[in-house]
Design a protein around this motif. Sequence first.
Motif, mmCIF file in Angstrom:
data_model
loop_
_atom_site.group_PDB
_atom_site.id
_atom_site.type_symbol
_atom_site.label_atom_id
_atom_site.label_comp_id
_atom_site.label_asym_id
_atom_site.label_seq_id
_atom_site.Cartn_x
_atom_site.Cartn_y
_atom_site.Cartn_z
ATOM 1 N N LYS A 140 36.480 -81.245 -23.736
ATOM 2 C CA LYS A 140 37.741 -81.098 -24.463
ATOM 3 C C LYS A 140 38.863 -81.960 -23.893
ATOM 4 O O LYS A 140 39.976 -81.969 -24.410
ATOM 5 C CB LYS A 140 38.180 -79.640 -24.463
ATOM 6 C CG LYS A 140 37.241 -78.742 -25.239
ATOM 7 C CD LYS A 140 37.717 -77.318 -25.186
ATOM 8 C CE LYS A 140 36.767 -76.399 -25.926
ATOM 9 N NZ LYS A 140 37.190 -74.997 -25.836
ATOM 10 N N GLY A 141 38.609 -82.669 -22.780
ATOM 11 C CA GLY A 141 39.629 -83.527 -22.189
ATOM 12 C C GLY A 141 40.470 -82.860 -21.114
ATOM 13 O O GLY A 141 41.511 -83.390 -20.733
ATOM 14 N N ASN A 142 40.027 -81.722 -20.611
ATOM 15 C CA ASN A 142 40.727 -81.070 -19.498
ATOM 16 C C ASN A 142 40.095 -81.535 -18.196
ATOM 17 O O ASN A 142 38.865 -81.612 -18.103
ATOM 18 C CB ASN A 142 40.593 -79.543 -19.610
ATOM 19 C CG ASN A 142 41.205 -79.032 -20.887
ATOM 20 O OD1 ASN A 142 42.381 -79.243 -21.143
ATOM 21 N ND2 ASN A 142 40.401 -78.386 -21.711
ATOM 22 N N TYR A 143 40.932 -81.869 -17.218
ATOM 23 C CA TYR A 143 40.364 -82.299 -15.945
ATOM 24 C C TYR A 143 40.736 -81.332 -14.830
ATOM 25 O O TYR A 143 41.768 -80.663 -14.868
ATOM 26 C CB TYR A 143 40.777 -83.733 -15.589
ATOM 27 C CG TYR A 143 42.192 -83.892 -15.076
ATOM 28 C CD1 TYR A 143 42.476 -83.757 -13.723
ATOM 29 C CD2 TYR A 143 43.237 -84.208 -15.935
ATOM 30 C CE1 TYR A 143 43.770 -83.919 -13.243
ATOM 31 C CE2 TYR A 143 44.522 -84.374 -15.466
ATOM 32 C CZ TYR A 143 44.787 -84.225 -14.124
ATOM 33 O OH TYR A 143 46.067 -84.380 -13.651
ATOM 34 N N ILE A 144 39.840 -81.282 -13.857
ATOM 35 C CA ILE A 144 40.075 -80.536 -12.620
ATOM 36 C C ILE A 144 39.719 -81.474 -11.483
ATOM 37 O O ILE A 144 38.701 -82.173 -11.531
ATOM 38 C CB ILE A 144 39.223 -79.252 -12.548
ATOM 39 C CG1 ILE A 144 39.653 -78.282 -13.640
ATOM 40 C CG2 ILE A 144 39.342 -78.604 -11.167
ATOM 41 C CD1 ILE A 144 38.823 -77.002 -13.700
ATOM 42 N N THR A 146 47.604 -86.402 -17.585
ATOM 43 C CA THR A 146 48.871 -85.685 -17.486
ATOM 44 C C THR A 146 48.609 -84.435 -16.666
ATOM 45 O O THR A 146 47.850 -83.553 -17.084
ATOM 46 C CB THR A 146 49.432 -85.316 -18.866
ATOM 47 O OG1 THR A 146 49.582 -86.519 -19.630
ATOM 48 C CG2 THR A 146 50.784 -84.625 -18.735
ATOM 49 N N SER A 147 49.212 -84.364 -15.496
ATOM 50 C CA SER A 147 49.016 -83.233 -14.591
ATOM 51 C C SER A 147 49.782 -82.014 -15.071
ATOM 52 O O SER A 147 50.921 -82.123 -15.521
ATOM 53 C CB SER A 147 49.497 -83.603 -13.185
ATOM 54 O OG SER A 147 49.451 -82.465 -12.342
ATOM 55 N N ALA A 148 49.146 -80.857 -14.954
ATOM 56 C CA ALA A 148 49.823 -79.591 -15.249
ATOM 57 C C ALA A 148 50.542 -79.082 -14.003
ATOM 58 O O ALA A 148 51.243 -78.077 -14.057
ATOM 59 C CB ALA A 148 48.804 -78.556 -15.720
ATOM 60 N N MET A 149 50.399 -79.796 -12.883
ATOM 61 C CA MET A 149 50.971 -79.354 -11.613
ATOM 62 C C MET A 149 52.183 -80.167 -11.180
ATOM 63 O O MET A 149 52.764 -79.907 -10.129
ATOM 64 C CB MET A 149 49.896 -79.406 -10.514
ATOM 65 C CG MET A 149 48.756 -78.436 -10.773
ATOM 66 S SD MET A 149 47.452 -78.529 -9.532
ATOM 67 C CE MET A 149 48.315 -78.063 -8.046
ATOM 68 N N THR A 170 45.294 -82.668 -18.350
ATOM 69 C CA THR A 170 44.567 -83.205 -19.503
ATOM 70 C C THR A 170 44.352 -84.706 -19.349
ATOM 71 O O THR A 170 45.142 -85.399 -18.706
ATOM 72 C CB THR A 170 45.326 -82.935 -20.816
ATOM 73 O OG1 THR A 170 46.629 -83.512 -20.728
ATOM 74 C CG2 THR A 170 45.441 -81.448 -21.092
ATOM 75 N N ALA A 171 43.266 -85.168 -19.958
ATOM 76 C CA ALA A 171 42.929 -86.593 -19.942
ATOM 77 C C ALA A 171 42.615 -87.030 -21.367
ATOM 78 O O ALA A 171 41.984 -86.289 -22.127
ATOM 79 C CB ALA A 171 41.727 -86.846 -19.042
#
Length: 124
Positions: A50-54, A78-81, A67-68
């Motif tokens: 889905k384009g979410n990165y960890i 785009t970092s959520a942090m 998200t990527a």
Amino acid sequence: MRFTVCLIALSAFCATQAAAKGSAFQINSTSWTFVDPDKKVKVRQSIDAKGNYIENAVSGKHVDHGTAVMKGDKACFTSAMSNDGESCWTTHPVKIGHTMLTTSDKGEKLKVTRIAYVKLSIPK
């Protein structure tokens, strides 16, 4: 008649080749290792379907997530942090086990190695 059939076959072949060369690299469902340029720690990063990165340190500590998305031939994160906004990096197709040098829009260089996809989670 033969000429027409050969011309159609050649046109179809050329169109297939052009489409194959124009295929953009997809970042989803991939995993990578690199040394995080900000934290100076070796990390493993996975981007899900889905384009979410960890991004977790190899030691297991959580480093980042967000998200990527692909924009042309660039992978944009785009970092959520953080409030740093979007960070885009050059890409090209890379096979598992191979390394590429990528450059950010800010001119930063980073050597990344593609690894087999590993589903990551944020450690608790």
